[in-house]
Design an enzyme around this catalytic site. Structure first.
Site, mmCIF file in Angstrom:
data_model
loop_
_atom_site.group_PDB
_atom_site.id
_atom_site.type_symbol
_atom_site.label_atom_id
_atom_site.label_comp_id
_atom_site.label_asym_id
_atom_site.label_seq_id
_atom_site.Cartn_x
_atom_site.Cartn_y
_atom_site.Cartn_z
ATOM 1 N N ASP A 170 14.825 -48.183 90.001
ATOM 2 C CA ASP A 170 15.094 -47.930 88.581
ATOM 3 C C ASP A 170 15.928 -46.664 88.455
ATOM 4 O OD1 ASP A 170 13.538 -45.572 88.479
ATOM 5 O OD2 ASP A 170 11.878 -46.510 87.444
ATOM 6 N N THR A 220 2.772 -43.785 89.961
ATOM 7 C CA THR A 220 3.939 -42.903 89.824
ATOM 8 C C THR A 220 3.596 -41.531 90.387
ATOM 9 O OG1 THR A 220 4.736 -44.078 87.877
ATOM 10 C CG2 THR A 220 5.553 -41.850 88.203
ATOM 11 N N VAL A 225 7.337 -47.185 80.120
ATOM 12 C CA VAL A 225 7.889 -46.132 79.251
ATOM 13 C C VAL A 225 6.772 -45.677 78.333
ATOM 14 C CG1 VAL A 225 9.572 -45.554 77.466
ATOM 15 C CG2 VAL A 225 10.232 -47.084 79.336
ATOM 16 N N GLY A 226 6.486 -44.395 78.328
ATOM 17 C CA GLY A 226 5.413 -43.872 77.496
ATOM 18 C C GLY A 226 5.770 -43.852 76.024
ATOM 19 N N SER A 268 2.662 -48.458 80.720
ATOM 20 C CA SER A 268 2.483 -47.057 81.097
ATOM 21 C C SER A 268 1.068 -46.570 80.809
ATOM 22 C CB SER A 268 3.479 -46.189 80.323
ATOM 23 O OG SER A 268 3.235 -44.813 80.526
ATOM 24 N N LYS A 328 5.863 -45.541 93.030
ATOM 25 C CA LYS A 328 7.064 -45.311 92.219
ATOM 26 C C LYS A 328 7.441 -43.836 92.240
ATOM 27 C CE LYS A 328 8.887 -46.119 87.547
ATOM 28 N NZ LYS A 328 9.243 -44.730 87.167
ATOM 29 N N TYR A 353 14.013 -37.805 72.550
ATOM 30 C CA TYR A 353 12.950 -38.031 73.534
ATOM 31 C C TYR A 353 13.289 -39.238 74.402
ATOM 32 C CZ TYR A 353 8.724 -40.201 75.360
ATOM 33 O OH TYR A 353 7.821 -40.824 76.174
ATOM 34 N N GLY A 359 19.110 -45.306 85.579
ATOM 35 C CA GLY A 359 20.548 -45.436 85.374
ATOM 36 C C GLY A 359 21.050 -46.840 85.125
ATOM 37 N N ILE A 360 20.158 -47.806 84.968
ATOM 38 C CA ILE A 360 20.593 -49.200 84.840
ATOM 39 C C ILE A 360 20.864 -49.519 83.372
ATOM 40 C CG2 ILE A 360 19.935 -51.612 85.212
ATOM 41 C CD1 ILE A 360 18.113 -50.543 87.495
ATOM 42 N N TYR A 391 -0.946 -42.996 86.271
ATOM 43 C CA TYR A 391 -0.876 -41.568 86.535
ATOM 44 C C TYR A 391 -2.281 -41.102 86.904
ATOM 45 C CZ TYR A 391 3.758 -40.845 84.369
ATOM 46 O OH TYR A 391 5.096 -40.863 84.066
ATOM 47 N N GLY A 450 14.176 -49.045 81.865
ATOM 48 C CA GLY A 450 13.419 -48.303 80.873
ATOM 49 C C GLY A 450 14.199 -48.197 79.584
ATOM 50 N N ARG A 506 14.561 -37.602 84.304
ATOM 51 C CA ARG A 506 13.632 -36.901 83.420
ATOM 52 C C ARG A 506 12.676 -35.984 84.164
ATOM 53 N NH1 ARG A 506 13.375 -39.212 78.329
ATOM 54 N NH2 ARG A 506 11.122 -38.950 78.032
ATOM 55 N N HIS A 532 12.955 -41.027 88.116
ATOM 56 C CA HIS A 532 12.358 -40.983 86.776
ATOM 57 C C HIS A 532 13.429 -40.956 85.688
ATOM 58 C CE1 HIS A 532 8.082 -40.412 85.408
ATOM 59 N NE2 HIS A 532 8.705 -40.335 84.240
#
Length: 380
Positions: free
Chosen positions: A304, A155, A78-79, A106, A249, A24, A306-307, A129, A327, A276, A273
């Protein structure tokens, strides 16, 4: 093993977590093309270092929305951090404060915004959200106001529920049921069981349904919890309800970035994202420069996705971003070692950034510029 980079933290997280939870955290959508592209495109950018620069003192500090940060790094939303480590959202917020930066909670956090804010002195950011339940996002805005959240981060790239193949195979987030194979794997993760499974009962502190809503929310996740009818009018309405800095975002095009500024955005996060959501999308770093140029300093542009290295942050800043949200880059540390692991992850980024800036002859964030990068055949 004492981790020396985020890859080491990732390996520790994989050993400690049940495979279902590791996948996940680690996985992306469908074939994970965008997940891979986010990393690959950072590698395509190469540095062009000058020499004979005085770098006897390097200062990473910056200011975002009037708040001074020790470095241009923010722990992004991050959820379900609470399933990685006990009270993971609180541990994350405390780690950020201890390291002189900020964090963004989140909507799908396990801990409530009230509990997280009570656990630290300085205000956090809150990620919003817009849910299918009428009136719920207005309620969340009022809760974020009541605890003095610094910024609201809306987001907007998740109206459609993405299919993450790894999660589908485990039955995680789309049926609410745990497979026997997952249970067999879980019982071998004794440290995780003691920390999380035997800890406080899990509950989504900001989601509809009140107390003990975890199983109910998880069972609905595959069908889509987030409203599908969001428009620019929705954004304008939220702008009217929120007095502080408002960040959009999930922006990936210059046109949307300009529209966001015209509608009152104070900040923009260039983001896919973390790979994702839409598989096959371009990387965030590829999308960054045209958005920076289009916004032309009318809003704070951040990035954000890929960092994994301090060098990645430096590349984004040289391209024009004012800060980066991470994240997985800290969530691996949380999963591996709790709050201490998050702090270690932040310090890994700090060390790598300082070293990279020194080699580029830059003493401060403001000295980073696009000419320090060789972009090859990129077309902006």
């Amino acid at each position: 093993m004492d981790p020396i980079n985020i890859g080491d933290m990732r390996a520790l997280a994989r050993r400690r977590l049940p495979r279902m939870l590791y996948d996940y955290l680690d996985g992306g959508t469908h074939d994970e093309l965008t997940l891979g592209t986010n990393l690959e495109d950072f590698d395509r950018l190469r540095f062009v270092p000058p020499v004979l620069q005085d770098v006897s003192r390097i200062d990473l500090a910056t200011t975002i929305f009037g708040e001074r940060l020790s470095m241009p790094l923010i722990l992004g939303p991050v959820g379900s951090l609470g399933v990685l480590s006990r009270l993971g959202d609180i541990a994350t917020a405390r780690a950020a404060e201890a390291c002189g930066i900020t964090s963004c909670l989140s909507t799908t956090a396990v801990s409530s915004v009230e509990d997280v804010c009570a656990a630290r002195k300085e205000p956090i950011w809150f990620q919003l959200y817009v849910m299918n339940e009428p009136g719920h996002h207005e309620h969340l805005i009022q809760r974020a106001k009541a605890v003095n959240c610094k910024a609201l981060v809306l987001t907007v790239d998740s109206a459609i529920s993405a299919q993450r193949d790894r999660d589908m195979r485990h039955g995680y987030t789309h049926t609410g049921q745990v497979k026997l194979s997952n249970i067999a794997d879980m019982i071998t993760r004794l440290d995780w069981i003691r920390d999380v499974l035997l800890g406080p009962r899990l509950n989504f502190g900001s989601m509809p349904g009140g107390k003990n809503n975890y199983k109910r929310i998880m069972s609905k996740a595959g069908g889509g919890l987030i409203a599908k009818d969001l428009t620019w009018d929705t954004f304008r309405d939220i702008r009217a309800k929120w007095d502080g800095p408002l960040v959009l975002k999930g922006v990936m095009t210059p046109r949307d970035a300009v529209k966001a500024v015209e509608c009152g955005a104070d900040g923009i996060v260039v983001s896919n994202h973390g790979g994702r959501q839409l598989d096959g999308a371009i990387s965030s770093i590829m999308a960054l420069a045209p958005i920076v140029d289009a916004v032309n300093e009318r809003a704070v542009v951040m990035l954000d996705s890929g960092i994994r290295r301090g060098q990645h942050v430096v590349k984004a800043l040289a391209m024009g971003a004012k800060a980066c949200l991470i994240g997985r880059g800290y969530a691996y540390g949380l999963a591996a070692r709790g709050q201490a692991g998050v702090e270690q992850s932040i310090e890994i980024f700090r060390k790598e950034m300082t070293m990279t800036m020194g080699m580029l002859g830059c003493r401060s964030i403001g000295e980073l510029r696009r000419e320090l990068l060789h972009t090859g055949d990129w077309q902006f």
